[in-house]
Design a protein around this motif. Structure first.
Motif, PDB file in Angstrom:
ATOM      1  N   THR A   1       2.051  -3.044   7.676  1.00 23.32           N
ATOM      2  CA  THR A   1       2.038  -4.217   8.353  1.00 23.32           C
ATOM      3  C   THR A   1       0.619  -4.687   8.610  1.00 23.32           C
ATOM      4  O   THR A   1      -0.387  -3.743   8.432  1.00 23.32           O
ATOM      5  CB  THR A   1       2.730  -4.154   9.773  1.00 23.32           C
ATOM      6  N   SER A   2       0.390  -5.887   8.820  1.00 20.32           N
ATOM      7  CA  SER A   2      -0.810  -6.420   9.340  1.00 20.32           C
ATOM      8  C   SER A   2      -0.396  -7.040  10.476  1.00 20.32           C
ATOM      9  O   SER A   2       0.658  -7.550  10.776  1.00 20.32           O
ATOM     10  CB  SER A   2      -1.334  -7.218   8.023  1.00 20.32           C
TER      11      SER A   2
ATOM     12  N   LYS B   1      -6.012  -6.964   1.422  1.00 19.75           N
ATOM     13  CA  LYS B   1      -6.049  -5.798   0.917  1.00 19.75           C
ATOM     14  C   LYS B   1      -4.447  -5.247   0.814  1.00 19.75           C
ATOM     15  O   LYS B   1      -4.379  -4.724  -0.472  1.00 19.75           O
ATOM     16  CB  LYS B   1      -6.801  -4.732   1.596  1.00 19.75           C
ATOM     17  N   ASP B   2      -3.730  -5.435   1.681  1.00 18.10           N
ATOM     18  CA  ASP B   2      -2.272  -4.840   1.729  1.00 18.10           C
ATOM     19  C   ASP B   2      -1.600  -5.732   0.576  1.00 18.10           C
ATOM     20  O   ASP B   2      -0.563  -5.197  -0.125  1.00 18.10           O
ATOM     21  CB  ASP B   2      -1.535  -5.423   3.074  1.00 18.10           C
ATOM     22  N   ALA B   3      -1.939  -6.976   0.552  1.00 21.85           N
ATOM     23  CA  ALA B   3      -1.149  -7.916  -0.588  1.00 21.85           C
ATOM     24  C   ALA B   3      -1.814  -7.896  -1.953  1.00 21.85           C
ATOM     25  O   ALA B   3      -0.911  -8.042  -2.664  1.00 21.85           O
ATOM     26  CB  ALA B   3      -1.301  -9.426   0.044  1.00 21.85           C
TER      27      ALA B   3
ATOM     28  N   VAL C   1       4.252  -9.531  15.073  1.00 25.73           N
ATOM     29  CA  VAL C   1       4.215  -8.116  14.429  1.00 25.73           C
ATOM     30  C   VAL C   1       3.665  -7.232  15.486  1.00 25.73           C
ATOM     31  O   VAL C   1       4.472  -5.909  15.617  1.00 25.73           O
ATOM     32  CB  VAL C   1       3.787  -8.286  12.980  1.00 25.73           C
ATOM     33  N   PRO C   2       2.639  -7.532  16.310  1.00 24.86           N
ATOM     34  CA  PRO C   2       2.191  -6.429  17.298  1.00 24.86           C
ATOM     35  C   PRO C   2       3.261  -6.206  18.267  1.00 24.86           C
ATOM     36  O   PRO C   2       3.261  -5.060  18.815  1.00 24.86           O
ATOM     37  CB  PRO C   2       0.886  -7.036  17.712  1.00 24.86           C
ATOM     38  N   THR C   3       3.905  -7.146  18.662  1.00 26.90           N
ATOM     39  CA  THR C   3       4.987  -7.026  19.898  1.00 26.90           C
ATOM     40  C   THR C   3       6.118  -5.968  19.244  1.00 26.90           C
ATOM     41  O   THR C   3       6.746  -5.493  20.167  1.00 26.90           O
ATOM     42  CB  THR C   3       5.532  -8.137  20.354  1.00 26.90           C
ATOM     43  N   LEU C   4       6.158  -5.963  18.138  1.00 23.95           N
ATOM     44  CA  LEU C   4       7.194  -4.898  17.559  1.00 23.95           C
ATOM     45  C   LEU C   4       6.935  -3.726  16.903  1.00 23.95           C
ATOM     46  O   LEU C   4       7.607  -3.335  15.783  1.00 23.95           O
ATOM     47  CB  LEU C   4       8.135  -5.870  16.538  1.00 23.95           C
ATOM     48  N   LYS C   5       5.783  -3.364  17.015  1.00 23.45           N
ATOM     49  CA  LYS C   5       5.097  -2.441  16.655  1.00 23.45           C
ATOM     50  C   LYS C   5       6.033  -1.200  16.393  1.00 23.45           C
ATOM     51  O   LYS C   5       6.070  -0.378  15.234  1.00 23.45           O
ATOM     52  CB  LYS C   5       3.640  -1.858  17.306  1.00 23.45           C
TER      53      LYS C   5
ATOM     54  N   THR D   1      -7.054 -11.622   7.568  1.00 25.13           N
ATOM     55  CA  THR D   1      -8.006 -10.454   8.028  1.00 25.13           C
ATOM     56  C   THR D   1      -8.213  -9.823   6.604  1.00 25.13           C
ATOM     57  O   THR D   1      -7.368  -9.929   5.489  1.00 25.13           O
ATOM     58  CB  THR D   1      -7.101  -9.665   8.742  1.00 25.13           C
ATOM     59  N   ASN D   2      -9.040  -8.683   6.747  1.00 21.80           N
ATOM     60  CA  ASN D   2      -9.290  -7.873   5.557  1.00 21.80           C
ATOM     61  C   ASN D   2      -8.300  -6.961   5.200  1.00 21.80           C
ATOM     62  O   ASN D   2      -7.790  -6.822   4.137  1.00 21.80           O
ATOM     63  CB  ASN D   2     -10.454  -6.863   5.926  1.00 21.80           C
TER      64      ASN D   2
END
Length: 313
Positions: free
Chosen positions: A70-71, A125-127, A58-62, A120-121
């Motif tokens: 996203t997380s 939280k997102d979910a 995910v970070p590489t496709l920011k 992660t927090n």
């Protein structure tokens, strides 16, 4: 809407990964290639999620994921706004490239870390709408410290649709209160829980469990709904025989019994709990006192596959 959206996503992943094995990982449908999970997806209360099973994709496709929630571990989206096919393809390609170049796998120490350290927090939280501290406070206030694992999962299920998050939050709470170490508890030994919402009413599901026992116990099985009654599942090719004793019968709600396949020195405990849902009924399968980690994973796979089969009719 969510079922249609995720059904289309599944078909797309099958086309992108023709040689992949479809499996259940972390309580969600997933695709595995040569032993590595490449993609998974799930439905929560108000949104869907796509997970590459990597903290690096995910970070590489920011830039390409701009506008999505996203997380580090995944992407969430509304059921009526599915991920574009090109974006799904990019996510799959990025994960495959990571695997091909020998992306680092979690260390043994990290695999043994607490759930609150591994998830992660922002992800929780997102979910689910709460971070870890908020969940701990909410569960304390609800008296969760006095509940067993199955009761705790049922409590979390009142707010969280995903079986994976139900289990993760429950285990995290137990770990925080010293009730559980990774994979094993002091009181119940190795245990495993699997849950799935089936497309039938709770009464229909109860009838399936009590009147069509061969569909979930195995061919030749007969179950008498009286505590203390023994049952037996004949051995068949590829599967050992199983015997046990029915312990608890709560009509329309719960069955609890011992479960001892051929070769096990001591019986485990099996509990099936029905939870009515707005659409269908959830079947919670929970096993305790399993002999070892190998048996735990075997039972996880067994019940996951069975619930998928029951859901399909």
């Amino acid at each position: 809407m969510a079922r249609k959206t995720l059904g289309e996503l599944r078909l797309q992943l099958r086309k992108l990964l023709p040689g992949a094995v479809e499996t259940i990982s972390y309580r969600m449908p997933a695709f595995k290639v040569d032993g590595d999970v490449v993609a998974g997806f799930a439905f929560f209360k108000n949104h869907c999620g796509y997970y590459p099973f990597s903290g690096g994709v995910v970070p590489t496709l920011k830039s390409e994921l701009e506008g999505y929630s996203t997380s580090k571990s995944g992407v969430t989206f509304r059921p009526d706004t599915p991920l574009p096919a090109k974006l799904v393809k990019r996510l799959v390609q990025a994960r495959l490239a990571e695997i091909a170049t020998g992306g680092k796998k979690p260390s043994a120490a990290k695999k043994k870390a607490l759930i609150t350290e591994r998830v992660t927090n922002s992800a929780v939280k997102d979910a689910t709408g709460r971070d870890w501290k908020a969940w701990m406070r909410a569960l304390d206030a609800a008296g969760a410290a006095e509940l067993n694992h199955q009761q705790l999962v049922a409590l979390v299920a009142q707010e969280v649709e995903s079986g994976w998050w139900q289990q993760s939050i429950s285990v995290a709470y137990e770990q925080a209160h010293g009730k559980r170490v990774v994979g094993e508890t002091a009181t119940t030994g190795f245990q495993v829980g699997v849950v799935r919402t089936l497309p039938m009413t709770a009464p229909e599901l109860w009838d399936l469990l009590t009147k069509q026992e061969e569909r979930w116990l195995g061919p030749g099985a007969a179950l008498k709904l009286e505590p203390g009654k023994e049952y037996e599942v004949p051995k068949k090719r590829g599967a050992p025989g199983v015997r046990g004793v029915l312990r608890v019968v709560k009509p329309g709600q719960r069955l609890r019994m011992t479960w001892q396949p051929d070769g096990w020195k001591k019986p485990a405990t099996l509990q099936l709990t029905l939870v009515p849902k707005a659409r269908g009924a959830a079947l919670h399968v929970h096993m305790e006192k399993l002999p070892d980690a190998k048996a735990r994973e075997a039972m996880r796979e067994h019940w996951s596959k069975l619930l998928v089969k029951l859901a399909a009719g």
